[in-house]
Write a protein that holds these residues in place. Structure first.
Motif, PDB file in Angstrom:
ATOM      1  N   LEU A 292      24.824 -74.864  -2.046  1.00  0.00           N
ATOM      2  CA  LEU A 292      25.959 -75.114  -1.165  1.00  0.00           C
ATOM      3  C   LEU A 292      26.157 -73.920  -0.255  1.00  0.00           C
ATOM      4  CD1 LEU A 292      28.578 -76.599  -3.651  1.00  0.00           C
ATOM      5  CD2 LEU A 292      27.016 -77.821  -2.148  1.00  0.00           C
ATOM      6  N   GLU A 293      26.785 -74.164   0.876  1.00  0.00           N
ATOM      7  CA  GLU A 293      27.180 -73.099   1.784  1.00  0.00           C
ATOM      8  C   GLU A 293      28.663 -73.239   2.049  1.00  0.00           C
ATOM      9  OE1 GLU A 293      24.870 -72.693   5.329  1.00  0.00           O
ATOM     10  OE2 GLU A 293      22.986 -73.052   4.267  1.00  0.00           O
ATOM     11  N   ALA A 294      29.332 -72.100   2.144  1.00  0.00           N
ATOM     12  CA  ALA A 294      30.761 -72.116   2.452  1.00  0.00           C
ATOM     13  C   ALA A 294      30.964 -72.713   3.838  1.00  0.00           C
ATOM     14  CB  ALA A 294      31.333 -70.707   2.386  1.00  0.00           C
ATOM     15  N   GLY A 295      32.008 -73.508   3.988  1.00  0.00           N
ATOM     16  CA  GLY A 295      32.312 -74.103   5.277  1.00  0.00           C
ATOM     17  C   GLY A 295      33.130 -75.372   5.124  1.00  0.00           C
ATOM     18  N   VAL A 296      33.331 -76.061   6.246  1.00  0.00           N
ATOM     19  CA  VAL A 296      34.139 -77.283   6.282  1.00  0.00           C
ATOM     20  C   VAL A 296      33.314 -78.388   6.917  1.00  0.00           C
ATOM     21  CG1 VAL A 296      36.265 -78.343   7.179  1.00  0.00           C
ATOM     22  CG2 VAL A 296      36.255 -75.930   6.527  1.00  0.00           C
ATOM     23  N   ASP A 297      33.417 -79.585   6.352  1.00  0.00           N
ATOM     24  CA  ASP A 297      32.745 -80.766   6.888  1.00  0.00           C
ATOM     25  C   ASP A 297      33.720 -81.936   6.781  1.00  0.00           C
ATOM     26  OD1 ASP A 297      30.780 -82.394   7.946  1.00  0.00           O
ATOM     27  OD2 ASP A 297      29.637 -82.554   6.097  1.00  0.00           O
ATOM     28  N   SER A 298      33.540 -82.932   7.616  1.00  0.00           N
ATOM     29  CA  SER A 298      34.403 -84.107   7.529  1.00  0.00           C
ATOM     30  C   SER A 298      33.607 -85.364   7.833  1.00  0.00           C
ATOM     31  CB  SER A 298      35.597 -83.994   8.481  1.00  0.00           C
ATOM     32  OG  SER A 298      35.160 -83.941   9.812  1.00  0.00           O
ATOM     33  N   SER A 299      34.115 -86.469   7.330  1.00  0.00           N
ATOM     34  CA  SER A 299      33.524 -87.778   7.628  1.00  0.00           C
ATOM     35  C   SER A 299      34.669 -88.774   7.768  1.00  0.00           C
ATOM     36  CB  SER A 299      32.547 -88.202   6.530  1.00  0.00           C
ATOM     37  OG  SER A 299      33.205 -88.283   5.282  1.00  0.00           O
ATOM     38  N   HIS A 300      34.406 -89.844   8.508  1.00  0.00           N
ATOM     39  CA  HIS A 300      35.431 -90.860   8.762  1.00  0.00           C
ATOM     40  C   HIS A 300      35.007 -92.182   8.146  1.00  0.00           C
ATOM     41  CE1 HIS A 300      37.252 -88.115  11.606  1.00  0.00           C
ATOM     42  NE2 HIS A 300      36.088 -87.993  12.215  1.00  0.00           N
ATOM     43  N   THR A 301      35.989 -92.940   7.666  1.00  0.00           N
ATOM     44  CA  THR A 301      35.758 -94.283   7.144  1.00  0.00           C
ATOM     45  C   THR A 301      36.450 -95.261   8.082  1.00  0.00           C
ATOM     46  OG1 THR A 301      35.737 -93.441   4.889  1.00  0.00           O
ATOM     47  CG2 THR A 301      36.072 -95.816   5.166  1.00  0.00           C
ATOM     48  N   TYR A 302      35.718 -96.308   8.470  1.00  0.00           N
ATOM     49  CA  TYR A 302      36.237 -97.295   9.408  1.00  0.00           C
ATOM     50  C   TYR A 302      36.263 -98.685   8.778  1.00  0.00           C
ATOM     51  CZ  TYR A 302      35.502 -93.810  13.030  1.00  0.00           C
ATOM     52  OH  TYR A 302      35.555 -92.665  13.787  1.00  0.00           O
ATOM     53  N   ALA A 303      37.245 -99.482   9.167  1.00  0.00           N
ATOM     54  CA  ALA A 303      37.278-100.906   8.856  1.00  0.00           C
ATOM     55  C   ALA A 303      36.768-101.618  10.103  1.00  0.00           C
ATOM     56  CB  ALA A 303      38.694-101.358   8.521  1.00  0.00           C
TER      57      ALA A 303
ATOM     58  N   GLU B  92      36.140 -81.903   3.656  1.00  0.00           N
ATOM     59  CA  GLU B  92      35.576 -81.201   2.508  1.00  0.00           C
ATOM     60  C   GLU B  92      35.410 -79.719   2.857  1.00  0.00           C
ATOM     61  OE1 GLU B  92      32.629 -83.380  -0.300  1.00  0.00           O
ATOM     62  OE2 GLU B  92      31.586 -82.672   1.475  1.00  0.00           O
ATOM     63  N   THR B  93      35.998 -78.844   2.036  1.00  0.00           N
ATOM     64  CA  THR B  93      35.919 -77.404   2.261  1.00  0.00           C
ATOM     65  C   THR B  93      35.246 -76.757   1.059  1.00  0.00           C
ATOM     66  OG1 THR B  93      37.982 -77.485   3.508  1.00  0.00           O
ATOM     67  CG2 THR B  93      37.255 -75.327   2.752  1.00  0.00           C
ATOM     68  N   VAL B  94      34.222 -75.944   1.326  1.00  0.00           N
ATOM     69  CA  VAL B  94      33.505 -75.221   0.272  1.00  0.00           C
ATOM     70  C   VAL B  94      33.771 -73.735   0.454  1.00  0.00           C
ATOM     71  CG1 VAL B  94      31.240 -74.684  -0.721  1.00  0.00           C
ATOM     72  CG2 VAL B  94      31.692 -76.987   0.183  1.00  0.00           C
ATOM     73  N   SER B  95      34.193 -73.070  -0.621  1.00  0.00           N
ATOM     74  CA  SER B  95      34.469 -71.629  -0.600  1.00  0.00           C
ATOM     75  C   SER B  95      33.763 -70.961  -1.782  1.00  0.00           C
ATOM     76  CB  SER B  95      35.968 -71.357  -0.739  1.00  0.00           C
ATOM     77  OG  SER B  95      36.699 -72.023   0.253  1.00  0.00           O
TER      78      SER B  95
ATOM     79  N   ASP C 197      29.691 -83.627 -10.705  1.00  0.00           N
ATOM     80  CA  ASP C 197      30.991 -84.244 -10.508  1.00  0.00           C
ATOM     81  C   ASP C 197      30.837 -85.301  -9.415  1.00  0.00           C
ATOM     82  OD1 ASP C 197      33.736 -84.547  -9.142  1.00  0.00           O
ATOM     83  OD2 ASP C 197      34.208 -83.409 -10.956  1.00  0.00           O
ATOM     84  N   TYR C 198      31.371 -86.484  -9.636  1.00  0.00           N
ATOM     85  CA  TYR C 198      31.252 -87.599  -8.686  1.00  0.00           C
ATOM     86  C   TYR C 198      31.737 -87.218  -7.288  1.00  0.00           C
ATOM     87  CZ  TYR C 198      31.980 -92.208  -6.630  1.00  0.00           C
ATOM     88  OH  TYR C 198      31.949 -93.303  -5.795  1.00  0.00           O
ATOM     89  N   SER C 199      32.737 -86.350  -7.206  1.00  0.00           N
ATOM     90  CA  SER C 199      33.310 -85.977  -5.913  1.00  0.00           C
ATOM     91  C   SER C 199      32.319 -85.281  -4.990  1.00  0.00           C
ATOM     92  CB  SER C 199      34.521 -85.067  -6.109  1.00  0.00           C
ATOM     93  OG  SER C 199      35.537 -85.755  -6.781  1.00  0.00           O
ATOM     94  N   MET C 200      31.231 -84.762  -5.538  1.00  0.00           N
ATOM     95  CA  MET C 200      30.274 -84.051  -4.687  1.00  0.00           C
ATOM     96  C   MET C 200      28.983 -84.838  -4.463  1.00  0.00           C
ATOM     97  SD  MET C 200      29.155 -80.888  -7.172  1.00  0.00           S
ATOM     98  CE  MET C 200      28.087 -80.180  -5.959  1.00  0.00           C
ATOM     99  N   ALA C 201      28.987 -86.133  -4.755  1.00  0.00           N
ATOM    100  CA  ALA C 201      27.778 -86.951  -4.603  1.00  0.00           C
ATOM    101  C   ALA C 201      27.212 -86.897  -3.188  1.00  0.00           C
ATOM    102  CB  ALA C 201      28.068 -88.395  -5.003  1.00  0.00           C
ATOM    103  N   ARG C 202      28.057 -86.984  -2.174  1.00  0.00           N
ATOM    104  CA  ARG C 202      27.577 -86.956  -0.778  1.00  0.00           C
ATOM    105  C   ARG C 202      26.882 -85.633  -0.483  1.00  0.00           C
ATOM    106  NH1 ARG C 202      29.358 -85.378   4.382  1.00  0.00           N
ATOM    107  NH2 ARG C 202      31.167 -84.395   3.487  1.00  0.00           N
ATOM    108  N   MET C 203      27.423 -84.536  -1.004  1.00  0.00           N
ATOM    109  CA  MET C 203      26.823 -83.222  -0.779  1.00  0.00           C
ATOM    110  C   MET C 203      25.437 -83.132  -1.416  1.00  0.00           C
ATOM    111  SD  MET C 203      30.175 -80.985  -1.651  1.00  0.00           S
ATOM    112  CE  MET C 203      29.946 -79.512  -0.699  1.00  0.00           C
ATOM    113  N   ILE C 204      25.274 -83.753  -2.565  1.00  0.00           N
ATOM    114  CA  ILE C 204      23.981 -83.739  -3.262  1.00  0.00           C
ATOM    115  C   ILE C 204      22.980 -84.602  -2.504  1.00  0.00           C
ATOM    116  CG2 ILE C 204      22.799 -84.369  -5.409  1.00  0.00           C
ATOM    117  CD1 ILE C 204      24.756 -81.893  -5.554  1.00  0.00           C
TER     118      ILE C 204
END
Length: 183
Positions: free
Chosen positions: A35-46, A60-63, A141-148
């Protein structure tokens, strides 16, 4: 920029002539992850017909922290209101989960991953109860699946199963297969 198209929840049937090697991706496994420290975001659309409406933004913020990495994931509504926040600490070398706190309208939960166990407390509707459950060895942890998944050697035909554990639902293996590329 080339994007990979993934199919989740699908793997070729055993014995299929087109079946490729399926990797099992777990914390401390053979696939190098970091992992690298930083901020990323994604959007969900209907999407309905030609209408596309944003319903959630995930930030998502990694420190860096002494124990490894602190990951804070926040679900934000289009009006800017925070809907839920997940905070977790993972080991720097293996990305194995160490601690997780979850705050949402359903309540909050705070747990520690201790070997193959998850222990802590869950609070909902004003009542608190202990949590003590088994965890699949090597599960992220399931919360980091996208990062993996974003770090895997994605190429058409590549298949795998990411081992994850959701603190509320338990074991959640995520099978996937890369089905193509998009420009």
């Amino acid at each position: 920029m080339t994007a990979m198209a993934l199919a989740f929840g699908f793997l070729a049937a055993a014995g299929s002539a087109t079946q490729a090697q399926v990797d099992t991706i777990g914390a401390g496994g053979s696939v190098p992850l970091r992992l690298e420290a930083g901020v990323d975001s994604s959007h969900t659309y209907a999407v309905r017909g030609d209408e596309r409406r944003r319903i959630m933004t995930y930030v998502e913020t990694v420190s860096d922290v002494p124990q490894g990495y602190l990951i804070v994931g926040e679900n934000v509504r289009p009006d800017g209101q925070s809907f839920s926040i997940d905070s977790l600490i993972v080991d720097r070398a293996t990305l194995a989960p160490l601690w997780h706190a979850d705050h949402s309208p359903a309540g909050h939960m705070q747990v520690r991953f201790e070997g193959a166990r998850l222990a802590g407390t869950a609070d909902s509707a004003g009542s608190s109860k202990p949590v003590d459950v088994d965890v699949t060895p090597g599960a992220f942890d399931y919360s980091m699946a996208r990062m993996i998944i974003n770090q895997l050697p994605l190429a058409p035909g590549y298949s795998g199963v990411v081992l994850t554990h959701d603190i509320r639902r338990g074991a959640v293996p995520l099978p996937f297969r890369v089905v193509g590329e998009e420009e």
